[in-house]
Design a protein around this motif. Structure first.
Motif, PDB file in Angstrom:
ATOM      1  N   LYS A  88      64.751 -53.860  39.362  1.00 35.23           N
ATOM      2  CA  LYS A  88      64.394 -53.781  37.974  1.00 35.23           C
ATOM      3  C   LYS A  88      65.441 -54.462  37.263  1.00 35.23           C
ATOM      4  O   LYS A  88      66.678 -54.539  37.371  1.00 35.23           O
ATOM      5  N   PRO A 139      61.032 -47.520  30.891  1.00 34.87           N
ATOM      6  CA  PRO A 139      59.814 -47.101  31.459  1.00 34.87           C
ATOM      7  C   PRO A 139      59.599 -47.903  32.708  1.00 34.87           C
ATOM      8  O   PRO A 139      60.084 -48.767  33.085  1.00 34.87           O
ATOM      9  N   PRO A 140      58.720 -47.207  33.916  1.00 39.57           N
ATOM     10  CA  PRO A 140      58.587 -47.661  34.965  1.00 39.57           C
ATOM     11  C   PRO A 140      57.519 -48.961  34.934  1.00 39.57           C
ATOM     12  O   PRO A 140      56.667 -49.285  36.039  1.00 39.57           O
ATOM     13  N   SER A 141      57.424 -49.839  33.949  1.00 39.95           N
ATOM     14  CA  SER A 141      56.444 -50.755  33.733  1.00 39.95           C
ATOM     15  C   SER A 141      57.171 -51.637  32.755  1.00 39.95           C
ATOM     16  O   SER A 141      58.342 -51.755  32.377  1.00 39.95           O
ATOM     17  N   PRO A 142      56.458 -52.984  33.045  1.00 38.95           N
ATOM     18  CA  PRO A 142      57.063 -54.308  32.043  1.00 38.95           C
ATOM     19  C   PRO A 142      56.819 -53.972  30.832  1.00 38.95           C
ATOM     20  O   PRO A 142      55.867 -53.421  30.270  1.00 38.95           O
ATOM     21  N   VAL A 143      57.929 -53.821  29.833  1.00 45.30           N
ATOM     22  CA  VAL A 143      58.114 -53.971  28.448  1.00 45.30           C
ATOM     23  C   VAL A 143      58.980 -54.846  27.714  1.00 45.30           C
ATOM     24  O   VAL A 143      59.881 -55.144  28.472  1.00 45.30           O
ATOM     25  N   CYS A 163      61.532 -55.811  33.384  1.00 43.73           N
ATOM     26  CA  CYS A 163      60.539 -55.688  34.603  1.00 43.73           C
ATOM     27  C   CYS A 163      60.844 -54.401  35.236  1.00 43.73           C
ATOM     28  O   CYS A 163      61.448 -54.367  36.039  1.00 43.73           O
ATOM     29  N   ASP A 210      58.606 -52.657  36.785  1.00 39.47           N
ATOM     30  CA  ASP A 210      57.612 -52.310  37.854  1.00 39.47           C
ATOM     31  C   ASP A 210      57.922 -53.338  39.307  1.00 39.47           C
ATOM     32  O   ASP A 210      57.022 -53.200  39.941  1.00 39.47           O
ATOM     33  N   ARG A 211      58.967 -53.829  39.168  1.00 36.11           N
ATOM     34  CA  ARG A 211      59.329 -54.551  40.477  1.00 36.11           C
ATOM     35  C   ARG A 211      60.497 -53.987  41.234  1.00 36.11           C
ATOM     36  O   ARG A 211      60.917 -52.809  41.051  1.00 36.11           O
ATOM     37  N   ARG A 261      62.295 -59.341  28.171  1.00 39.84           N
ATOM     38  CA  ARG A 261      61.221 -58.653  28.744  1.00 39.84           C
ATOM     39  C   ARG A 261      62.001 -57.847  29.941  1.00 39.84           C
ATOM     40  O   ARG A 261      62.841 -58.348  30.710  1.00 39.84           O
TER      41      ARG A 261
END
Length: 113
Positions: A51, A25-29, A45, A47-48, A43
Protein backbone atom coordinates in the motif's frame (compact mmCIF):
# COMPACT_ATOMS: atom_id res chain seq x y z
CA UNK A 1 6.23 8.38 9.26
CA UNK A 2 10.00 8.27 9.16
CA UNK A 3 11.47 8.37 5.69
CA UNK A 4 14.15 5.73 5.31
CA UNK A 5 15.64 4.05 2.24
CA UNK A 6 13.20 1.15 2.19
CA UNK A 7 10.18 3.45 2.54
CA UNK A 8 11.13 6.27 0.19
CA UNK A 9 11.40 4.27 -3.00
CA UNK A 10 13.28 6.42 -5.49
CA UNK A 11 11.22 9.34 -4.07
CA UNK A 12 8.43 8.44 -6.55
CA UNK A 13 6.30 6.53 -4.07
CA UNK A 14 6.11 5.89 -0.36
CA UNK A 15 4.98 2.69 1.34
CA UNK A 16 2.36 3.43 4.01
CA UNK A 17 2.69 1.70 7.43
CA UNK A 18 -0.04 -0.76 8.41
CA UNK A 19 -1.57 1.30 11.23
CA UNK A 20 -1.84 4.37 8.99
CA UNK A 21 -3.29 2.56 5.99
CA UNK A 22 -6.06 1.15 8.18
CA UNK A 23 -7.50 4.68 8.08
CA UNK A 24 -7.62 4.55 4.28
CA UNK A 25 -9.85 2.56 1.90
CA UNK A 26 -8.62 -0.75 0.41
CA UNK A 27 -8.86 0.71 -3.08
CA UNK A 28 -7.07 3.36 -5.15
CA UNK A 29 -8.16 6.86 -4.13
CA UNK A 30 -6.98 10.42 -4.51
CA UNK A 31 -6.25 12.31 -1.32
CA UNK A 32 -5.07 15.82 -0.56
CA UNK A 33 -1.93 16.70 1.38
CA UNK A 34 -1.67 20.25 2.75
CA UNK A 35 1.64 21.64 3.95
CA UNK A 36 2.85 25.22 4.37
CA UNK A 37 -0.29 26.76 2.80
CA UNK A 38 0.00 24.61 -0.33
CA UNK A 39 -1.85 21.46 -1.43
CA UNK A 40 -0.94 18.39 -3.47
CA UNK A 41 -3.18 15.69 -4.90
CA UNK A 42 -1.66 12.27 -4.23
CA UNK A 43 -2.90 8.88 -5.34
CA UNK A 44 -3.04 6.22 -2.64
CA UNK A 45 -2.92 2.67 -4.01
CA UNK A 46 -4.76 0.65 -1.38
CA UNK A 47 -5.41 -2.30 -3.68
CA UNK A 48 -1.75 -3.29 -4.07
CA UNK A 49 0.34 -5.69 -2.00
CA UNK A 50 2.49 -2.73 -0.90
CA UNK A 51 0.00 0.00 0.00
CA UNK A 52 1.61 3.27 -1.04
CA UNK A 53 1.41 6.86 -2.17
CA UNK A 54 2.27 7.03 -5.85
CA UNK A 55 1.22 9.70 -8.36
CA UNK A 56 1.77 13.13 -6.83
CA UNK A 57 4.04 11.92 -4.01
CA UNK A 58 7.23 12.71 -5.93
CA UNK A 59 6.12 16.30 -6.47
CA UNK A 60 5.17 16.64 -2.78
CA UNK A 61 8.55 15.20 -1.71
CA UNK A 62 10.57 17.41 -4.05
CA UNK A 63 8.68 20.62 -3.28
CA UNK A 64 9.08 19.99 0.46
CA UNK A 65 12.76 19.02 0.13
CA UNK A 66 12.20 15.62 1.75
CA UNK A 67 15.35 13.62 2.44
CA UNK A 68 16.11 10.24 3.97
CA UNK A 69 15.80 10.64 7.75
CA UNK A 70 13.06 13.28 7.62
CA UNK A 71 9.63 12.58 9.05
CA UNK A 72 6.10 13.54 8.14
CA UNK A 73 3.27 14.03 10.61
CA UNK A 74 -0.09 13.42 8.92
CA UNK A 75 -3.24 14.83 10.50
CA UNK A 76 -6.57 13.74 9.04
CA UNK A 77 -8.45 17.01 8.56
CA UNK A 78 -11.44 15.74 6.55
CA UNK A 79 -12.29 12.04 6.70
CA UNK A 80 -14.90 12.23 3.95
CA UNK A 81 -12.63 13.90 1.38
CA UNK A 82 -9.36 12.40 2.71
CA UNK A 83 -7.61 15.70 3.32
CA UNK A 84 -4.45 15.52 5.43
CA UNK A 85 -2.46 18.30 7.01
CA UNK A 86 1.23 17.40 6.86
CA UNK A 87 4.09 18.71 8.94
CA UNK A 88 7.61 17.91 7.76
CA UNK A 89 10.18 17.17 10.45
CA UNK A 90 13.64 17.70 9.00
CA UNK A 91 15.73 14.94 10.59
CA UNK A 92 13.86 15.40 13.90
CA UNK A 93 12.55 11.86 14.38
CA UNK A 94 13.36 10.44 17.85
CA UNK A 95 15.53 7.32 17.75
CA UNK A 96 12.82 5.23 19.42
CA UNK A 97 10.69 5.63 16.27
CA UNK A 98 13.41 4.64 13.83
CA UNK A 99 15.80 1.76 13.63
CA UNK A 100 19.09 3.35 12.66
CA UNK A 101 21.04 0.09 12.79
CA UNK A 102 19.30 -1.58 9.87
CA UNK A 103 18.16 1.57 8.05
CA UNK A 104 14.47 0.73 8.23
CA UNK A 105 11.68 2.79 9.69
CA UNK A 106 9.13 1.41 12.08
CA UNK A 107 5.99 -0.13 10.59
CA UNK A 108 4.20 1.35 13.59
CA UNK A 109 3.59 5.07 13.15
CA UNK A 110 2.99 7.20 16.21
CA UNK A 111 -0.76 7.66 16.50
CA UNK A 112 -1.86 10.84 18.29
CA UNK A 113 -5.47 10.88 19.45
Amino acid sequence: MNLQDCRLQKICRMVVPKEFRELLPPSPVWLTLSCKNKTWEVRYCGDRYLKRFETGWKRFAIENNLEIGDGCVFELMDNENLNFGVRVLKGEIPSLVRNIEDGRSSDSPIMID
